[in-house]
Design a protein around this motif. Structure first.
Motif, mmCIF file in Angstrom:
data_model
loop_
_atom_site.group_PDB
_atom_site.id
_atom_site.type_symbol
_atom_site.label_atom_id
_atom_site.label_comp_id
_atom_site.label_asym_id
_atom_site.label_seq_id
_atom_site.Cartn_x
_atom_site.Cartn_y
_atom_site.Cartn_z
ATOM 1 N N GLN A 6 30.772 42.407 42.147
ATOM 2 C CA GLN A 6 32.208 42.334 41.894
ATOM 3 C C GLN A 6 32.893 41.417 42.905
ATOM 4 O O GLN A 6 33.783 40.645 42.548
ATOM 5 C CB GLN A 6 32.825 43.730 41.945
ATOM 6 N N ARG A 10 34.835 38.081 42.004
ATOM 7 C CA ARG A 10 36.227 37.919 42.450
ATOM 8 C C ARG A 10 36.418 36.565 43.129
ATOM 9 O O ARG A 10 37.395 35.858 42.874
ATOM 10 C CB ARG A 10 36.590 39.050 43.403
ATOM 11 N N ILE A 42 39.907 42.308 40.566
ATOM 12 C CA ILE A 42 38.463 42.553 40.426
ATOM 13 C C ILE A 42 37.933 43.330 41.622
ATOM 14 O O ILE A 42 38.083 42.926 42.770
ATOM 15 C CB ILE A 42 37.698 41.218 40.263
ATOM 16 N N GLY A 43 37.316 44.457 41.329
ATOM 17 C CA GLY A 43 36.679 45.271 42.360
ATOM 18 C C GLY A 43 37.629 45.992 43.286
ATOM 19 O O GLY A 43 37.219 46.485 44.326
ATOM 20 N N SER A 48 37.730 50.636 40.452
ATOM 21 C CA SER A 48 37.453 49.203 40.574
ATOM 22 C C SER A 48 36.877 48.602 39.298
ATOM 23 O O SER A 48 37.076 47.428 39.020
ATOM 24 C CB SER A 48 36.496 48.950 41.732
ATOM 25 N N GLU A 49 36.207 49.435 38.500
ATOM 26 C CA GLU A 49 35.629 48.913 37.257
ATOM 27 C C GLU A 49 36.715 48.475 36.276
ATOM 28 O O GLU A 49 36.523 47.533 35.516
ATOM 29 C CB GLU A 49 34.686 49.930 36.606
ATOM 30 N N THR A 52 37.829 45.080 37.340
ATOM 31 C CA THR A 52 36.775 44.111 37.025
ATOM 32 C C THR A 52 36.804 43.748 35.552
ATOM 33 O O THR A 52 36.697 42.573 35.193
ATOM 34 C CB THR A 52 35.400 44.676 37.433
#
Length: 104
Positions: A6, A10, A42-43, A48-49, A52
């Motif tokens: 991730q 990013r 992202i992340g 965090s998913e 992402t």
């Protein structure tokens, strides 16, 4: 995706977003802003998913539009040049451009 993947994604999306922001011939700055926001998401955050997925979908959508425009514009650019040249020859006024004339 792992946290390391991730992070790498990013960084890559941030590079693309910055390049888009710098070149106003490709995309208008207001349209490039969501790509930068997607890169930042992202992340990050408690889920965090989700950030992402948002980043992947955003860069995918921008890529589809840019690649589609390039596919349409490239042949049209060359075809337009060929048609202009053919029109000049048809009307008996061939004009050499600096790209076609021999070097002096």
């Amino acid at each position: 995706m792992t946290r390391a993947e991730q992070g790498a994604l990013r960084n890559d999306v941030a590079i693309v977003a910055e390049a888009l922001k710098q070149d106003s011939n490709v995309i208008e700055p207001p349209a490039a802003a969501p790509v930068a926001e997607a890169a930042e998401a992202i992340g990050e955050g408690p889920h965090s998913e989700r950030g992402t997925v948002f980043g992947i979908v955003s860069i995918k959508n921008v890529s589809i539009v840019l690649i589609g425009a390039a596919v349409v514009a490239t042949p049209a650019y060359y075809l337009g040049g060929l048609l202009a040249l053919a029109r000049q020859w048809r009307h008996g006024k061939p004009q050499r451009t600096r790209h076609c004339s021999p070097r002096q």
